[in-house]
Enzyme design. Structure first.
Site, PDB file in Angstrom:
ATOM      1  N   VAL A   1       7.679   1.991  -2.228  1.00  0.00           N
ATOM      2  CA  VAL A   1       8.892   2.519  -1.598  1.00  0.00           C
ATOM      3  C   VAL A   1       8.786   2.294  -0.093  1.00  0.00           C
ATOM      4  O   VAL A   1       7.695   2.171   0.456  1.00  0.00           O
ATOM      5  CB  VAL A   1       9.130   4.022  -1.892  1.00  0.00           C
ATOM      6  CG1 VAL A   1       9.312   4.262  -3.370  1.00  0.00           C
ATOM      7  CG2 VAL A   1       8.031   4.870  -1.347  1.00  0.00           C
TER       8      VAL A   1
ATOM      9  N   GLY B   1       0.781  -1.231   0.000  1.00  0.00           N
ATOM     10  CA  GLY B   1       0.000   0.000   0.000  1.00  0.00           C
ATOM     11  C   GLY B   1       0.810   1.277   0.000  1.00  0.00           C
ATOM     12  O   GLY B   1       0.247   2.364   0.056  1.00  0.00           O
ATOM     13  N   HIS B   2       2.130   1.164  -0.062  1.00  0.00           N
ATOM     14  CA  HIS B   2       2.980   2.359   0.021  1.00  0.00           C
ATOM     15  C   HIS B   2       4.029   2.312  -1.069  1.00  0.00           C
ATOM     16  O   HIS B   2       5.139   1.831  -0.836  1.00  0.00           O
ATOM     17  CB  HIS B   2       3.653   2.417   1.381  1.00  0.00           C
ATOM     18  CG  HIS B   2       4.279   3.733   1.688  1.00  0.00           C
ATOM     19  ND1 HIS B   2       5.596   4.016   1.384  1.00  0.00           N
ATOM     20  CD2 HIS B   2       3.803   4.849   2.271  1.00  0.00           C
ATOM     21  CE1 HIS B   2       5.892   5.238   1.787  1.00  0.00           C
ATOM     22  NE2 HIS B   2       4.822   5.764   2.327  1.00  0.00           N
ATOM     23  N   PHE B   3       3.820   2.733  -2.182  1.00  0.00           N
ATOM     24  CA  PHE B   3       2.641   3.346  -2.801  1.00  0.00           C
ATOM     25  C   PHE B   3       2.090   2.397  -3.860  1.00  0.00           C
ATOM     26  O   PHE B   3       2.839   1.614  -4.415  1.00  0.00           O
ATOM     27  CB  PHE B   3       3.011   4.682  -3.446  1.00  0.00           C
ATOM     28  CG  PHE B   3       3.368   5.735  -2.449  1.00  0.00           C
ATOM     29  CD1 PHE B   3       2.369   6.428  -1.784  1.00  0.00           C
ATOM     30  CD2 PHE B   3       4.683   6.029  -2.166  1.00  0.00           C
ATOM     31  CE1 PHE B   3       2.682   7.428  -0.883  1.00  0.00           C
ATOM     32  CE2 PHE B   3       4.998   7.023  -1.255  1.00  0.00           C
ATOM     33  CZ  PHE B   3       3.998   7.722  -0.605  1.00  0.00           C
TER      34      PHE B   3
END
Length: 149
Positions: free
Chosen positions: A54, A47-49
């Site tokens: 990252v 979920g990041h990103f």
């Protein structure tokens, strides 16, 4: 022969998935150096990103704290100190992020002692990527308590 710092690694108050220290290259009364490889399968990358994973800055900070602050603090307390009830709290962090860290990358953290007194430890930290480029840098401070009387 390379010195073993397993006694420090074994006293860290963290376990997977929140352990961000794989190896300690050196530690002395003035600082520490160690490394960690961020697993490409780590849950936070989902979920990041979205579509461009990252490593979150908060985890880069945590990696710097575990290697640069906590490993150094355990060293300063010494091998003979009973550390069964060690508690650690970060009291301040001031970090500057310069480059991203992608899934699967290995980082190297170098810390330099600013001061250690009254169970408070303050360090300057720098994180480098595999190309020896500066990823982030800052100043971290925390309290370390053994819980021993």
């Amino acid at each position: 022969m390379k010195e073993s710092y397993d006694w420090i690694l074994n006293r860290l108050p963290y376990t997977e998935p929140f352990l961000y220290v794989e190896e300690i290259s050196y530690v002395n009364d003035k600082g520490a150096e160690g490394s960690y490889r961020f697993s490409p399968d780590a849950h936070f990358y989902k979920g990041h990103f979205k579509n461009n994973p990252v490593t979150p800055g908060v985890l880069l900070t945590e990696c710097c704290a575990q290697i640069g602050l906590v490993c150094l603090g355990i060293h300063l307390l010494g091998k003979e100190t009973k550390l069964e009830n060690i508690t650690i709290g970060m009291s301040s962090s001031q970090m500057e992020f310069l480059l991203p860290v992608f899934p699967g990358e290995c980082v190297r953290v170098v810390s330099e002692l600013v001061y250690y007194r009254f169970q408070k430890l303050k360090c300057e930290v720098k994180m480098y990527d595999e190309d020896d480029k500066l990823v982030c840098k800052g100043v971290l401070a925390g309290m370390i308590d053994t819980g021993n009387e």
